[in-house]
Design a protein around this motif. Structure first.
Motif, PDB file in Angstrom:
ATOM      1  N   ALA A 240       0.842  -1.210   0.000  1.00  0.00           N
ATOM      2  CA  ALA A 240       0.000   0.000   0.000  1.00  0.00           C
ATOM      3  C   ALA A 240       0.868   1.248   0.000  1.00  0.00           C
ATOM      4  CB  ALA A 240      -0.916   0.005   1.227  1.00  0.00           C
ATOM      5  N   SER A 335      -4.535   9.928  -0.409  1.00  0.00           N
ATOM      6  CA  SER A 335      -4.762   8.663  -1.096  1.00  0.00           C
ATOM      7  C   SER A 335      -4.418   8.821  -2.569  1.00  0.00           C
ATOM      8  CB  SER A 335      -6.236   8.248  -0.951  1.00  0.00           C
ATOM      9  OG  SER A 335      -7.073   9.180  -1.610  1.00  0.00           O
ATOM     10  N   LEU A 337      -6.469   8.657  -5.046  1.00  0.00           N
ATOM     11  CA  LEU A 337      -7.483   9.485  -5.702  1.00  0.00           C
ATOM     12  C   LEU A 337      -7.174  10.964  -5.503  1.00  0.00           C
ATOM     13  CD1 LEU A 337     -10.141   9.733  -7.224  1.00  0.00           C
ATOM     14  CD2 LEU A 337     -11.350   9.586  -5.040  1.00  0.00           C
ATOM     15  N   LYS A 384      -7.242   2.479 -11.698  1.00  0.00           N
ATOM     16  CA  LYS A 384      -6.369   2.152 -10.575  1.00  0.00           C
ATOM     17  C   LYS A 384      -7.134   2.169  -9.259  1.00  0.00           C
ATOM     18  CE  LYS A 384      -2.197   3.434 -10.234  1.00  0.00           C
ATOM     19  NZ  LYS A 384      -1.558   2.121 -10.363  1.00  0.00           N
ATOM     20  N   LEU A 385      -8.074   3.101  -9.123  1.00  0.00           N
ATOM     21  CA  LEU A 385      -8.855   3.172  -7.895  1.00  0.00           C
ATOM     22  C   LEU A 385      -9.717   1.928  -7.727  1.00  0.00           C
ATOM     23  CD1 LEU A 385      -9.781   4.787  -5.418  1.00  0.00           C
ATOM     24  CD2 LEU A 385     -11.522   5.854  -6.871  1.00  0.00           C
ATOM     25  N   ARG A 386     -10.388   1.499  -8.796  1.00  0.00           N
ATOM     26  CA  ARG A 386     -11.221   0.293  -8.712  1.00  0.00           C
ATOM     27  C   ARG A 386     -10.387  -0.945  -8.418  1.00  0.00           C
ATOM     28  NH1 ARG A 386     -15.449   1.013 -13.838  1.00  0.00           N
ATOM     29  NH2 ARG A 386     -16.744   2.652 -12.879  1.00  0.00           N
ATOM     30  N   ARG A 387      -9.210  -1.023  -9.010  1.00  0.00           N
ATOM     31  CA  ARG A 387      -8.353  -2.180  -8.757  1.00  0.00           C
ATOM     32  C   ARG A 387      -7.858  -2.190  -7.308  1.00  0.00           C
ATOM     33  NH1 ARG A 387      -3.308  -3.252 -12.649  1.00  0.00           N
ATOM     34  NH2 ARG A 387      -2.613  -1.341 -11.664  1.00  0.00           N
ATOM     35  N   ALA A 388      -7.564  -0.984  -6.794  1.00  0.00           N
ATOM     36  CA  ALA A 388      -7.121  -0.889  -5.394  1.00  0.00           C
ATOM     37  C   ALA A 388      -8.240  -1.315  -4.449  1.00  0.00           C
ATOM     38  CB  ALA A 388      -6.654   0.526  -5.078  1.00  0.00           C
ATOM     39  N   ILE A 389      -9.480  -0.895  -4.762  1.00  0.00           N
ATOM     40  CA  ILE A 389     -10.613  -1.271  -3.910  1.00  0.00           C
ATOM     41  C   ILE A 389     -10.836  -2.775  -3.979  1.00  0.00           C
ATOM     42  CG2 ILE A 389     -13.115  -1.059  -3.641  1.00  0.00           C
ATOM     43  CD1 ILE A 389     -12.868   1.830  -4.611  1.00  0.00           C
ATOM     44  N   ALA A 390     -10.734  -3.348  -5.184  1.00  0.00           N
ATOM     45  CA  ALA A 390     -10.923  -4.786  -5.323  1.00  0.00           C
ATOM     46  C   ALA A 390      -9.838  -5.573  -4.584  1.00  0.00           C
ATOM     47  CB  ALA A 390     -10.926  -5.162  -6.798  1.00  0.00           C
ATOM     48  N   THR A 391      -8.620  -5.035  -4.567  1.00  0.00           N
ATOM     49  CA  THR A 391      -7.520  -5.712  -3.895  1.00  0.00           C
ATOM     50  C   THR A 391      -7.682  -5.700  -2.381  1.00  0.00           C
ATOM     51  OG1 THR A 391      -6.022  -5.103  -5.686  1.00  0.00           O
ATOM     52  CG2 THR A 391      -5.014  -5.787  -3.611  1.00  0.00           C
ATOM     53  N   THR A 392      -8.144  -4.556  -1.866  1.00  0.00           N
ATOM     54  CA  THR A 392      -8.290  -4.435  -0.415  1.00  0.00           C
ATOM     55  C   THR A 392      -9.601  -5.025   0.094  1.00  0.00           C
ATOM     56  OG1 THR A 392      -9.211  -2.211  -0.723  1.00  0.00           O
ATOM     57  CG2 THR A 392      -6.836  -2.388  -0.306  1.00  0.00           C
TER      58      THR A 392
END
Length: 392
Positions: A240, A335, A337, A384-392
């Motif tokens: 992160a 963040s 974003l 990138k934001l959606r991928r970060a949310i999916a990862t976390t």
């Protein structure tokens, strides 16, 4: 367990007042005591300062490096006339190093960082080399191109970042990424065709600088996720933290944010170790770039111009130093974003300021290309934001 109960003669209200002094005084807790409000205000102030310093430095560089003596209409030209980008970058790095030395060794604001040889060779030295090359080439671009067009090229950094990431195997193939690259490339192509003051050499120089910045981002990600050797006790940041560093570098002018390979280094400590190395690496190219032109220039033959130029350069040093610190603070506080929004807002403001100050010609193709490129950058940030949310 011991519990608090009201004794005879002590009611519930007096008990509550003894636990919370604010109740006894009849005053509510001020809003600014709320940690969430305080952190939000710090983030807002840091973002505002970063945008202001970044825009100021870009416009400053264009104004300082623009030589009106060769312009077709010198009376309408707005520039200071110091066309030595490598010398300017070297001078800024030296002065920033001196400021960092004074604050660390003189005023002892933070402890002097102690870094071992392995960290220097694997992290500090390559980053410092990329820092000096990126900033020097970007400043060289101001000799040939308008500030608005340079900022648009730099904002297309996702193309370079994805290309280098694919090369190093850090990014997997995705049709969404292909679409994003296509949109940004199309916007940049349209803007280039519509650029009235397009110069192929300047365009090539800024593109190289953009790819060097992308390489810096990828190396930062590799270094922050590596396993440290036995003689390097500080643990590496988490993934992160690496993502936060990547976002901060991708949206900023300076490269100091990429040096955060260890959590225990403060922004001032990072500048303390990075700026002197960058200055040292710039010595040969800065000396060669002015060897033939400087003896006959106004900078050494006109005393008044020399004094004025010294003040102008020092003013730019403080802007660059402030931007270094603010970029690092933004990476620490924000963040991905927030950093992306700051980058987009900065690009829009630079384009507007460049047109207002330098009166550079804007065509319909320019504006259309800029708009398409910004849409592509926005798509990249959302991805990138959606991928970060999916990862976390």
């Amino acid at each position: 367990p011991v519990t608090s109960r009201a004794t005879p003669g002590q009611n519930a209200e007096s008990l509550g007042a003894s636990r919370h002094p604010s109740l006894a005084s009849g005053r509510s807790t001020p809003m600014f005591v709320n940690p969430l409000v305080g952190s939000s205000l710090r983030l807002l102030a840091t973002a505002f300062g970063t945008i202001s310093a970044s825009c100021s430095l870009i416009i400053y560089n264009r104004w300082v490096l623009k030589d009106c003596s060769t312009a077709t209409n010198p009376s309408a030209c707005r520039g200071f006339g110091l066309p030595y980008p490598f010398l300017l970058t070297f001078t800024h790095m030296v002065c920033i190093s001196l400021i960092a030395f004074i604050l660390v060794d003189g005023f002892k604001i933070v402890p002097r960082p102690t870094l071992n040889r392995t960290l220097y060779l694997r992290s500090i030295l390559p980053f410092s080399l990329l820092v000096s090359a990126d900033i020097a080439l970007s400043n060289l671009g101001f000799i040939y191109l308008e500030a608005s067009f340079i900022e648009m090229i730099k904002s297309s950094a996702p193309i370079a970042i994805l290309s280098v990431s694919f090369l190093f195997g850090l990014e997997t193939f995705s049709w969404s990424l292909v679409a994003i690259v296509a949109v940004i490339s199309a916007g940049l192509a349209v803007a280039s065709v519509g650029e009235a003051n397009f110069h192929p050499k300047g365009f090539a120089v800024v593109v190289v600088a953009t790819f060097l910045s992308a390489l810096r981002v990828v190396l930062s990600q590799i270094l922050t996720q590596r396993t440290p050797p036995a003689d390097e006790p500080p643990p590496p940041p988490s993934k992160a933290d690496a993502a936060a560093v990547e976002e901060g570098v991708a949206t900023g002018e300076t490269a100091a944010a990429t040096m955060t390979t260890h959590k225990n280094l403060s922004p001032l400590q990072i500048i303390y170790v990075q700026a002197p190395l960058s200055a040292g690496l710039l010595v040969p190219v800065a000396a060669y770039s002015v060897y033939f032109d400087l003896p006959g220039s106004r900078l050494v033959n006109d005393w008044d111009f020399m004094v004025t130029a010294t003040g102008v350069v020092i003013a730019g040093v403080f802007i660059a130093f402030a931007l270094d610190v603010l970029n690092l603070l933004l990476v620490k506080l924000s963040s991905a974003l927030t950093s992306s929004v700051v980058g987009v807002v900065k690009t829009i403001i630079v384009i507007a300021l460049s047109f207002a100050i330098f009166r550079n010609e804007l065509t319909a193709l320019n504006i259309g290309g800029y708009a398409v490129c910004l849409v592509g950058v926005g798509m990249y940030n959302v991805f990138k934001l959606r991928r970060a949310i999916a990862t976390t």
